[in-house]
Design an enzyme around this catalytic site. Structure first.
Site, short mmCIF file in Angstrom:
data_model
loop_
_atom_site.label_atom_id
_atom_site.label_comp_id
_atom_site.label_asym_id
_atom_site.label_seq_id
_atom_site.Cartn_x
_atom_site.Cartn_y
_atom_site.Cartn_z
N SER A 65 0.82 -1.21 0.00
CA SER A 65 0.00 0.00 0.00
C SER A 65 0.85 1.26 0.00
O SER A 65 2.00 1.27 0.47
CB SER A 65 -0.92 0.01 1.23
OG SER A 65 -1.66 -1.18 1.30
N1 SAH Z 1 -0.68 -4.63 3.89
C1 SAH Z 1 -0.12 -5.15 2.68
C2 SAH Z 1 -1.13 -5.03 1.56
C3 SAH Z 1 -1.07 -6.16 0.66
S1 SAH Z 1 -2.31 -6.18 -0.59
C4 SAH Z 1 1.15 -4.40 2.31
O1 SAH Z 1 1.22 -3.21 2.57
O2 SAH Z 1 2.05 -5.02 1.75
C5 SAH Z 1 -3.53 -7.22 0.15
C6 SAH Z 1 -3.12 -8.61 0.49
O3 SAH Z 1 -4.29 -9.32 0.91
C7 SAH Z 1 -2.55 -9.41 -0.67
O4 SAH Z 1 -1.28 -9.90 -0.30
C8 SAH Z 1 -3.55 -10.54 -0.85
O5 SAH Z 1 -2.95 -11.76 -1.26
C9 SAH Z 1 -4.18 -10.67 0.51
N2 SAH Z 1 -5.49 -11.30 0.57
C10 SAH Z 1 -6.50 -11.23 -0.34
N3 SAH Z 1 -7.56 -11.93 0.08
C11 SAH Z 1 -7.23 -12.45 1.28
C12 SAH Z 1 -7.91 -13.29 2.23
N4 SAH Z 1 -9.14 -13.72 2.02
N5 SAH Z 1 -7.26 -13.62 3.37
C13 SAH Z 1 -6.00 -13.20 3.61
N6 SAH Z 1 -5.31 -12.43 2.76
C14 SAH Z 1 -5.91 -12.06 1.62
#
Ligand code: SAH
Length: 212
Positions: A65
């Site tokens: 993000s």
């Molecule tokens: N906070 C992270 C954002 C990553 S993007 C950062 O700053 O790096 C969102 C993440 O949510 C992705 O890695 C994706 O694989 C994960 N995601 C999507 N659906 C999900 C679910 N049902 N349970 C757990 N993680 C999930």
């Protein structure tokens, strides 16, 4: 050695220009954003963009993000330091590290195993001893360790999952993007008998993958 110094300077600039200038005031959040080496959570070939004002690809179609959004969501959770926090969507682990700087314990769930393993490695290298990882669909939360003082979700479902609401303590807070093409960041607070929801701002997150 020189490179490290540059990153530190870039990080300071990031905090001033992107975070403080836009109104983030929580000292604990600002301190964590100054400290955590964001470049270590970004793929090597993208490192020079680590402190820019944007999300970046981290592989598997996912993103880390934008720094401002990480700070904004962290501040919105109103953390004091002794909390137990649940994070859904570990991704790169950057938001996880910011939380680990501020609170007592972070429980972080990621559905993509490669991302979880990479994040775990970086978090370990940085010596955080208060983070627990799990590879699973986070929609159902992590019941064993519930209830939580705060829950942060960094992928967007079409509505706030009830299972997550149920894992909040009384006066516990959740911050979660909701929607599909159009998404809003929602702040949920659990009161004694009901949940109070407030819309904060329009955002764009990857969709929350749901197996349920
Ligand atoms: N906070 C992270 C954002 C990553 S993007 C950062 O700053 O790096 C969102 C993440 O949510 C992705 O890695 C994706 O694989 C994960 N995601 C999507 N659906 C999900 C679910 N049902 N349970 C757990 N993680 C999930």
């Amino acid at each position: 050695m020189k490179k490290k110094k540059n990153f530190k300077q870039e990080r300071e600039k990031m905090v001033q220009a992107q975070i403080e200038a836009r109104g983030i005031k929580d000292e604990k959040v600002l301190e964590a954003m100054r400290k955590v080496p964001r470049h270590l959570f970004v793929p090597e070939h993208m490192r020079r963009y680590s402190y820019q004002d944007e999300p970046l690809p981290i592989g598997e179609g996912q993103t880390i993000s934008q720094p401002y959004i990480v700070a904004y969501m962290s501040e919105a959770l109103n953390l004091k330091g002794n909390e137990k926090v649940l994070e859904i969507g570990t991704g790169s682990g950057y938001q996880t590290a910011i939380l680990a700087e501020i609170v007592k314990e972070v429980f972080s769930i990621e559905i993509v195993d490669i991302l979880s393993s990479k994040a775990r490695k970086v978090i370990k290298e940085l010596s955080y001893g208060n983070v627990y990882f799990k590879i699973e669909d986070g929609t159902q939360g992590w019941k064993e360790h519930a209830p939580y003082d705060a829950i942060i979700v960094t992928a967007a479902p079409s509505k706030v999952p009830q299972a997550l609401k149920n894992q909040l303590k009384i006066l516990g807070r959740m911050i979660i993007p909701v929607g599909s093409a159009f998404q809003e960041l929602i702040h949920v607070i659990r009161e004694k008998k009901k949940f109070k929801e407030q819309k904060l701002l329009p955002v764009r997150f990857v969709p929350l993958i749901s197996k349920h």
